[in-house]
Design a protein around this motif. Structure first.
Motif, PDB file in Angstrom:
ATOM      1  N   VAL A  26       0.847  -1.199   0.000  1.00  0.00           N
ATOM      2  CA  VAL A  26       0.000   0.000   0.000  1.00  0.00           C
ATOM      3  C   VAL A  26       0.878   1.243   0.000  1.00  0.00           C
ATOM      4  CG1 VAL A  26      -1.661   1.338   1.358  1.00  0.00           C
ATOM      5  CG2 VAL A  26      -2.018  -1.111   1.042  1.00  0.00           C
ATOM      6  N   ALA A  27       1.940   1.256   0.803  1.00  0.00           N
ATOM      7  CA  ALA A  27       2.859   2.401   0.849  1.00  0.00           C
ATOM      8  C   ALA A  27       3.534   2.624  -0.498  1.00  0.00           C
ATOM      9  CB  ALA A  27       3.911   2.196   1.938  1.00  0.00           C
ATOM     10  N   CYS A  28       3.709   1.564  -1.273  1.00  0.00           N
ATOM     11  CA  CYS A  28       4.332   1.660  -2.594  1.00  0.00           C
ATOM     12  C   CYS A  28       3.308   1.978  -3.687  1.00  0.00           C
ATOM     13  CB  CYS A  28       5.036   0.354  -2.929  1.00  0.00           C
ATOM     14  SG  CYS A  28       6.524   0.081  -1.973  1.00  0.00           S
ATOM     15  N   ALA A  29       2.082   2.282  -3.290  1.00  0.00           N
ATOM     16  CA  ALA A  29       1.005   2.656  -4.219  1.00  0.00           C
ATOM     17  C   ALA A  29       0.675   1.556  -5.222  1.00  0.00           C
ATOM     18  CB  ALA A  29       1.340   3.964  -4.926  1.00  0.00           C
ATOM     19  N   VAL A  30       0.831   0.304  -4.797  1.00  0.00           N
ATOM     20  CA  VAL A  30       0.432  -0.812  -5.647  1.00  0.00           C
ATOM     21  C   VAL A  30      -1.095  -0.864  -5.711  1.00  0.00           C
ATOM     22  CG1 VAL A  30       0.413  -3.340  -5.805  1.00  0.00           C
ATOM     23  CG2 VAL A  30       2.530  -2.135  -5.284  1.00  0.00           C
ATOM     24  N   GLY A  31      -1.746  -0.484  -4.624  1.00  0.00           N
ATOM     25  CA  GLY A  31      -3.204  -0.462  -4.579  1.00  0.00           C
ATOM     26  C   GLY A  31      -3.695  -0.183  -3.180  1.00  0.00           C
ATOM     27  N   GLU A  32      -5.003  -0.082  -3.057  1.00  0.00           N
ATOM     28  CA  GLU A  32      -5.637   0.072  -1.751  1.00  0.00           C
ATOM     29  C   GLU A  32      -5.572  -1.268  -1.022  1.00  0.00           C
ATOM     30  OE1 GLU A  32      -6.868   2.991  -0.526  1.00  0.00           O
ATOM     31  OE2 GLU A  32      -5.988   3.866  -2.314  1.00  0.00           O
ATOM     32  N   PRO A  33      -5.788  -1.279   0.298  1.00  0.00           N
ATOM     33  CA  PRO A  33      -5.655  -2.525   1.054  1.00  0.00           C
ATOM     34  C   PRO A  33      -6.429  -3.716   0.484  1.00  0.00           C
ATOM     35  CG  PRO A  33      -5.819  -0.700   2.565  1.00  0.00           C
ATOM     36  CD  PRO A  33      -6.059  -0.135   1.183  1.00  0.00           C
TER      37      PRO A  33
END
Length: 75
Positions: A26-33
């Motif tokens: 999530v911190a790496c902006a891969v996606g929302e939880p």
């Protein structure tokens, strides 16, 4: 890909600083939880060359190699 966030959760254990794989993604902006959990279930994330499906895995972002769709993620 370098990533980071002011919202991060670290745990300090003997031998290093760790965080949950889902929080890292999530911190790496891969996606929302919720998205991240689905991406893990789909086998699109690898840790040290092995597909990882557990969101709860404790990773050390300094030692472990985390990849999403083959792209290395760095915190």
């Amino acid at each position: 890909k370098k990533c980071g966030s002011i919202y991060h959760t670290f745990s300090v254990y003997k031998g290093g600083v760790f965080m949950r794989l889902d929080k890292f993604l999530v911190a790496c902006a891969v996606g929302e939880p919720t998205e991240v959990k689905n991406l893990l279930k789909a086998g699109r994330v690898t840790v040290n060359g092995k597909k990882e499906k557990s969101a709860k895995l404790q990773i050390n972002e300094e030692r472990d190699e985390i990849r999403f769709d083959g792209q290395v993620l760095e915190y």
